[in-house]
Design an enzyme around this catalytic site. Sequence first.
Site, PDB file in Angstrom:
ATOM      1  CB  CYS A 173      14.386 -32.176  18.064  1.00  0.00           C
ATOM      2  SG  CYS A 173      15.256 -32.484  16.521  1.00  0.00           S
ATOM      3  CB  CYS A 218      16.874 -30.501  12.089  1.00  0.00           C
ATOM      4  SG  CYS A 218      15.972 -31.699  13.085  1.00  0.00           S
ATOM      5  CE  LYS A 254      16.524  -0.076  -2.890  1.00  0.00           C
ATOM      6  NZ  LYS A 254      15.974  -1.392  -2.882  1.00  0.00           N
ATOM      7  CG  ASP A 295      -7.544  24.447  11.105  1.00  0.00           C
ATOM      8  OD1 ASP A 295      -7.355  24.511   9.874  1.00  0.00           O
ATOM      9  OD2 ASP A 295      -6.669  24.087  11.924  1.00  0.00           O
ATOM     10  CE1 TYR A 296     -16.001  27.308  15.507  1.00  0.00           C
ATOM     11  CE2 TYR A 296     -16.623  28.793  13.713  1.00  0.00           C
ATOM     12  CZ  TYR A 296     -16.938  28.109  14.876  1.00  0.00           C
ATOM     13  OH  TYR A 296     -18.197  28.202  15.396  1.00  0.00           O
ATOM     14  CG  ASP A 297     -14.745  29.821   8.841  1.00  0.00           C
ATOM     15  OD1 ASP A 297     -15.440  29.848   9.880  1.00  0.00           O
ATOM     16  OD2 ASP A 297     -14.225  30.825   8.323  1.00  0.00           O
ATOM     17  CG  PHE A 298     -12.150  22.420   6.474  1.00  0.00           C
ATOM     18  CD1 PHE A 298     -12.116  22.459   5.087  1.00  0.00           C
ATOM     19  CD2 PHE A 298     -12.079  21.177   7.104  1.00  0.00           C
ATOM     20  CE1 PHE A 298     -12.016  21.290   4.336  1.00  0.00           C
ATOM     21  CE2 PHE A 298     -11.982  20.011   6.356  1.00  0.00           C
ATOM     22  CZ  PHE A 298     -11.949  20.069   4.970  1.00  0.00           C
ATOM     23  CE  LYS A 350      12.911   1.558  -5.703  1.00  0.00           C
ATOM     24  NZ  LYS A 350      12.230   1.216  -4.488  1.00  0.00           N
ATOM     25  CB  CYS A 375      18.285 -30.205  15.749  1.00  0.00           C
ATOM     26  SG  CYS A 375      16.798 -29.185  15.815  1.00  0.00           S
ATOM     27  CG  ASP A 430      11.758   3.433   1.841  1.00  0.00           C
ATOM     28  OD1 ASP A 430      11.240   2.401   1.383  1.00  0.00           O
ATOM     29  OD2 ASP A 430      12.625   3.425   2.741  1.00  0.00           O
ATOM     30  CB  CYS A 432      12.171 -31.216  14.677  1.00  0.00           C
ATOM     31  SG  CYS A 432      13.124 -29.746  15.031  1.00  0.00           S
ATOM     32  CE1 TYR A 449       4.811   4.008  -8.939  1.00  0.00           C
ATOM     33  CE2 TYR A 449       5.410   5.311  -7.032  1.00  0.00           C
ATOM     34  CZ  TYR A 449       5.052   4.098  -7.593  1.00  0.00           C
ATOM     35  OH  TYR A 449       4.937   2.994  -6.796  1.00  0.00           O
ATOM     36  CD  GLU A 480       8.968   9.138 -12.051  1.00  0.00           C
ATOM     37  OE1 GLU A 480       8.435   8.498 -11.125  1.00  0.00           O
ATOM     38  OE2 GLU A 480       8.648   9.019 -13.240  1.00  0.00           O
TER      39      GLU A 480
HETATM   40  S1  IVH Z   1       7.721   3.016 -11.211  1.00  0.00           S
HETATM   41  C1  IVH Z   1       6.701  -0.727 -13.614  1.00  0.00           C
HETATM   42  N1  IVH Z   1       8.422   5.129  -9.860  1.00  0.00           N
HETATM   43  O1  IVH Z   1       9.452   1.089  -6.054  1.00  0.00           O
HETATM   44  C2  IVH Z   1       7.416   0.190 -12.723  1.00  0.00           C
HETATM   45  N2  IVH Z   1       8.148   3.078  -8.666  1.00  0.00           N
HETATM   46  O2  IVH Z   1      11.140  -1.290  -6.303  1.00  0.00           O
HETATM   47  C3  IVH Z   1       6.573   0.675 -11.653  1.00  0.00           C
HETATM   48  N3  IVH Z   1       8.518   3.263  -6.262  1.00  0.00           N
HETATM   49  O3  IVH Z   1       6.962  -1.203  -6.946  1.00  0.00           O
HETATM   50  C4  IVH Z   1       7.264   1.445 -10.661  1.00  0.00           C
HETATM   51  N4  IVH Z   1       8.953   5.404  -6.216  1.00  0.00           N
HETATM   52  O4  IVH Z   1       6.351   0.701  -5.312  1.00  0.00           O
HETATM   53  C5  IVH Z   1       8.143   3.821  -9.801  1.00  0.00           C
HETATM   54  N5  IVH Z   1       8.987   7.086  -8.776  1.00  0.00           N
HETATM   55  C6  IVH Z   1       8.708   5.788  -8.723  1.00  0.00           C
HETATM   56  C7  IVH Z   1       8.718   5.065  -7.507  1.00  0.00           C
HETATM   57  C8  IVH Z   1       8.442   3.694  -7.530  1.00  0.00           C
HETATM   58  C9  IVH Z   1       8.818   4.305  -5.484  1.00  0.00           C
HETATM   59  C10 IVH Z   1       8.331   1.880  -5.760  1.00  0.00           C
HETATM   60  C11 IVH Z   1       7.165   1.133  -6.367  1.00  0.00           C
HETATM   61  C12 IVH Z   1       7.762  -0.066  -7.024  1.00  0.00           C
HETATM   62  C13 IVH Z   1       9.026  -0.226  -6.265  1.00  0.00           C
HETATM   63  C14 IVH Z   1      10.033  -1.022  -7.071  1.00  0.00           C
END
Ligand code: IVH
Length: 686
Positions: free
Chosen positions: A411, A426, A314, A33-36, A114, A408, A116, A432, A223, A112
Amino acid sequence: MSEKIKNKIEKLREQISEYNYQYYVLNNSVVSDYDFDSLLKQLEELETKYPQFDDANSPTRRVGGDITKNFPSVKHGFPMLSLSNSYSKDEILDFEKRISKIINSSFEYTCELKYDGVAISLTYENGELVRAVTRGDGEKGEDVTANVRTINSIPLKLRGNYLKKFEIRGEIIFSHKAFQKLNNQRKQDGDPIFSNPRNTASGTIKMQDSSIVASRKLDCFLYGLYSDDLQIDSSFEVFNLISKWGFKSPSIENRYVEKVASIDKAMEFINYWDKQRVHLPFDIDGIVLKVDRIDFQKQLGSTAKSPRWAIAYKFKAERVSTLLENIVYQVGRTGAVTPVALLKPVHLGGTIVKRASIHNADQMAKLDLCIGDVVFVEKGGEIIPKIIEVDLAARKSSLSTAKFIEQCPECGSALVRNDGEAQHYCTNAISCPPQIKGSIEHFVGRKKMDIEGFGAETVELLYQNKLLGNIADIYELSYNDLIPLDRVAQKSATNLIKAIKDSKSIPFEKVLFSLGIRHVGETVAKKLARNFKSIDVLMKASLEELVEVDEIGEKIAISLRDYFSNEKQIEIIKRLKAYGLNFTVKEQLNSSEIFKGLNIVVSGKFANISRDELKNVIEKNGGKVVSSVSSKTDLIVAGENMGPSKLTKAQALNIELCSEEDFLKKIADPQIEKTKNISTQGELPF
Ligand code: IVH
């Protein structure tokens, strides 16, 4: 001398970038880290002393420091689509069936994770990061480049044999470790802690001060690769390719990505991660399946929202039980009354849940809720959690069913519920309070009158000070009204008054959308404006005349008739007219016949007009848009990076090429000119 310094700077940049790549992309620690830090310091000093060698992609930019006040809106080169969601094996099998009907041979899937986080699109030109844009509405997003430059795993300069120009898409995330570290720090500093990594990543990427972003250590998974010159035939190959260019690729050994030959194998991947995801060092909310072959993807195409060749599975949301302490009622901008459950705070999916939406009276009756019940709560991707059901076994006999209110809460007016509608309203739109404030917030918002610096807080302040009682009052505000108010500085008062004045040039269709007529959204407002051309004609239109318009149904027609039969609303429209807002469609030169009988090819990318708009304009002016260049082609509208084969053919056939600029001049469409020049227009009369 100067050449020598330039070389020294470049060498340092290369060296630091290499260490950075080794550490953040390949996970190798090759320098202390130091050198970097001392190399970085040397470079910083040289860059300060010799600003003529400045480079936006120097590794020193990773520590941030640039302040962005407003993130400019930028059009994506390719629309940023979403994914259709599925929650069961059956839905995945249906997906496979739909594809098999179109693709008549066997095919593979790329599976792949997904991630979050928050979606991002990165543009690279000649091996350098030039832009990073958020998803936005899919067509345009916000330019957050300065903040994205601070993410160490995103290369600022590429290596290897990269494409000249491309967009690469991915997800910006917080690892659990970085998120934990941030929260520990906040606890120490006495700041409130953040509730979950995704929301924090999304908030962080839009911070004004990029040095704070740098300190938070975001990460990014990529991706998707988009380019006119893409020469690969498989989704899976994208990962090999981009890792050669210096991007971090999902680990194949750890099964972050896998190519499989059948839907059963894809289900195995899903099941594996459903169990194993708790061990990942970051959050995922599902699995994405993509048809691997790019030519098949092209054949399957996309709907307006999502590709037909991909689906997200999902994972089932986490579910907890808690006490329903009370039900309160919120009144929205349109007067819609929504019951909201107040819950005993409970941990769910990384956040503490205190409230849940019950949507409407039907939902409330269906759930058969009693105050004091124990209820099951789920969070299924959306921010506000849902009550799924009552734990009947735990119900005490003394409890009685909660009844929907009749007046309501804001109001006191009687609530109404129209036939066929689930929502109570309402109808006292004029006095309102939440409806007044909500209608003003809607009116000034983006895509509507777009009055900058007019957020919810300003609306509240002006309402409390009796300066605003409806949308027309906005145009009577003066600098002297604003200045005595708390928290209003001279500069913001001047800017707000100017923004209000500028909004008078907003076209009719947006003014119509801004009025906030129930069921009249952006698209409906456009349709109405194009059909009726002016508010006077629209106001006089009968129910029958309204429903004759394509896509205008009875519900919208009734809502319009209701709105225009309210004298107080008419009074407001009269005032807005007197202040100079647009209530007619400005005559457009573009509905001419200048392209009558012409076959026109559109090729390349355009900076000031979307392809769809361009095609629309051609058709409105009598032309026909054709996809390939042939001897029958009369004109080619050529954007940036026009396809090389089209260009050669056009030259061989001696077909006229028209640049974007010339095309816009040709059609002289006031609408397009307006969107293009909106911020550069001169002073308009107040
Ligand atoms: S492909 C045209 N691959 O999920 C398709 N999306 O709910 C483009 N996301 O808008 C998306 N991991 O933000 C793709 N391995 C993955 C992903 C991924 C997360 C997100 C992305 C997308 C959203 C759709």
